[in-house]
Design a protein around this motif. Sequence first.
Motif, PDB file in Angstrom:
ATOM      1  N   GLU A 133       0.822  -1.204   0.000  1.00  0.00           N
ATOM      2  CA  GLU A 133       0.000   0.000   0.000  1.00  0.00           C
ATOM      3  C   GLU A 133       0.862   1.263   0.000  1.00  0.00           C
ATOM      4  OE1 GLU A 133      -3.239   0.341  -0.417  1.00  0.00           O
ATOM      5  OE2 GLU A 133      -3.330  -1.832  -0.717  1.00  0.00           O
ATOM      6  N   LEU A 134       1.968   1.213   0.749  1.00  0.00           N
ATOM      7  CA  LEU A 134       2.887   2.344   0.782  1.00  0.00           C
ATOM      8  C   LEU A 134       3.526   2.549  -0.593  1.00  0.00           C
ATOM      9  CD1 LEU A 134       4.349   4.511   2.510  1.00  0.00           C
ATOM     10  CD2 LEU A 134       6.129   2.818   2.901  1.00  0.00           C
ATOM     11  N   LYS A 135       3.918   1.455  -1.223  1.00  0.00           N
ATOM     12  CA  LYS A 135       4.499   1.506  -2.569  1.00  0.00           C
ATOM     13  C   LYS A 135       3.507   2.131  -3.558  1.00  0.00           C
ATOM     14  CE  LYS A 135       6.567  -1.535  -6.079  1.00  0.00           C
ATOM     15  NZ  LYS A 135       5.743  -1.108  -7.214  1.00  0.00           N
ATOM     16  N   LYS A 136       2.260   1.695  -3.458  1.00  0.00           N
ATOM     17  CA  LYS A 136       1.221   2.213  -4.344  1.00  0.00           C
ATOM     18  C   LYS A 136       1.018   3.711  -4.123  1.00  0.00           C
ATOM     19  CE  LYS A 136      -3.642   1.396  -5.543  1.00  0.00           C
ATOM     20  NZ  LYS A 136      -4.855   0.608  -5.204  1.00  0.00           N
ATOM     21  N   SER A 137       1.031   4.147  -2.861  1.00  0.00           N
ATOM     22  CA  SER A 137       0.840   5.563  -2.552  1.00  0.00           C
ATOM     23  C   SER A 137       1.980   6.414  -3.112  1.00  0.00           C
ATOM     24  CB  SER A 137       0.732   5.763  -1.039  1.00  0.00           C
ATOM     25  OG  SER A 137      -0.466   5.214  -0.528  1.00  0.00           O
ATOM     26  N   TRP A 138       3.219   5.950  -2.919  1.00  0.00           N
ATOM     27  CA  TRP A 138       4.365   6.693  -3.443  1.00  0.00           C
ATOM     28  C   TRP A 138       4.314   6.773  -4.962  1.00  0.00           C
ATOM     29  CZ3 TRP A 138       7.475  10.266  -2.195  1.00  0.00           C
ATOM     30  CH2 TRP A 138       7.909  10.424  -0.875  1.00  0.00           C
ATOM     31  N   ASP A 139       3.951   5.677  -5.607  1.00  0.00           N
ATOM     32  CA  ASP A 139       3.850   5.682  -7.076  1.00  0.00           C
ATOM     33  C   ASP A 139       2.771   6.650  -7.548  1.00  0.00           C
ATOM     34  OD1 ASP A 139       5.873   3.838  -7.366  1.00  0.00           O
ATOM     35  OD2 ASP A 139       4.542   2.099  -7.472  1.00  0.00           O
ATOM     36  N   ASN A 140       1.645   6.677  -6.832  1.00  0.00           N
ATOM     37  CA  ASN A 140       0.563   7.598  -7.195  1.00  0.00           C
ATOM     38  C   ASN A 140       0.988   9.055  -7.040  1.00  0.00           C
ATOM     39  OD1 ASN A 140      -1.348   5.636  -7.880  1.00  0.00           O
ATOM     40  ND2 ASN A 140      -2.057   5.414  -5.771  1.00  0.00           N
ATOM     41  N   VAL A 141       1.698   9.347  -5.945  1.00  0.00           N
ATOM     42  CA  VAL A 141       2.180  10.707  -5.698  1.00  0.00           C
ATOM     43  C   VAL A 141       3.122  11.144  -6.814  1.00  0.00           C
ATOM     44  CG1 VAL A 141       3.659  12.103  -4.214  1.00  0.00           C
ATOM     45  CG2 VAL A 141       1.923  10.661  -3.191  1.00  0.00           C
ATOM     46  N   GLN A 142       4.069  10.284  -7.142  1.00  0.00           N
ATOM     47  CA  GLN A 142       5.086  10.655  -8.128  1.00  0.00           C
ATOM     48  C   GLN A 142       4.503  10.801  -9.531  1.00  0.00           C
ATOM     49  OE1 GLN A 142       9.136   9.062  -5.998  1.00  0.00           O
ATOM     50  NE2 GLN A 142       8.008   7.548  -7.168  1.00  0.00           N
TER      51      GLN A 142
END
Length: 232
Positions: A133-142
Amino acid sequence: MSVSQRCLCCVKYLMFVFNLIFWLGGCGLFGVGIWLSFTQAEFSSLPLSFPSLSAANLLLVAGGITMVTGFLGCLGALKEQRCLLCTFFVILLILVLTEITVVLVLYYLHDQVESHAKGDLKDGMKKYNSEHELKKSWDNVQKMFKCCGVNNSTDWHEVLNGTLPSSCCPGADRDQCTGWSEGCFAKAKNWLSDNIRPVLVFGVCIGVVQVLALVFSMQMYCQILYAEKNLD
C-alpha cells in the motif's frame, strides 16, 4: 420591556446569528477537509507528514470542533442559560488560543516542522519494497505531481540501491532514467498553496467571528446575571 431586557434580547439574537455563521463556517471547513481527504485518498498510506494529508486532517478536526462549539453557542443563546454560555466561552477561548499557538509554532518553527516532516517521509520510503500500500501511494504521488523522492531523485538511491522506481520516469527505461527534477514535498506544498488560499481567507473570517462570539457570549452572560439580580 425595560432597557436591560431590550439589551439582553439584542445581544441574544446577535450572538445567535454569529454562532450560526460560526457553525456554518465549521461545516465549510469540515467539507473542505473531506474533499481534500478524498482527493488525496490514493496517498493514504503515506505518513501524515505529507503536506496535503496533514492539511486534510487539520481541517477535519478544526471543522468538527467548530461545528460543535457553534451549536453549543446557538443553544446557549436561545436557552439563555449562564452554564451553557460559560461552557461555550471556555471552549471557544481554548480553541482560539490553540489556533493562535499553532499559527505561531508553524510561523516560528517552520524549518524544524518541515525538516521533521521530510525525515518522517524518508523513513517511510525504506518500506517501499515491503509494504504494498505504501508503494502504491508513493507511485501515485510521483505520477500525479511528476516528482521523484522527498527532496529529489537521490532520496531513492539508498532505498533501491542506486535505482529509481518506475513511477519516477514513466515511459523510460528505469536503469537509464534520472527521474523528475523536483521532489514531491515541494510539489505537494505548491499544490496545497495554490488550492488552500480561499480556505485560509475563510479561516481568517471565522477567526473574526470567533472573537466577536467571545465578546457577545460574555456580554450576554453579564446581561443575564444582571437581569437575575434585578428579579431578586
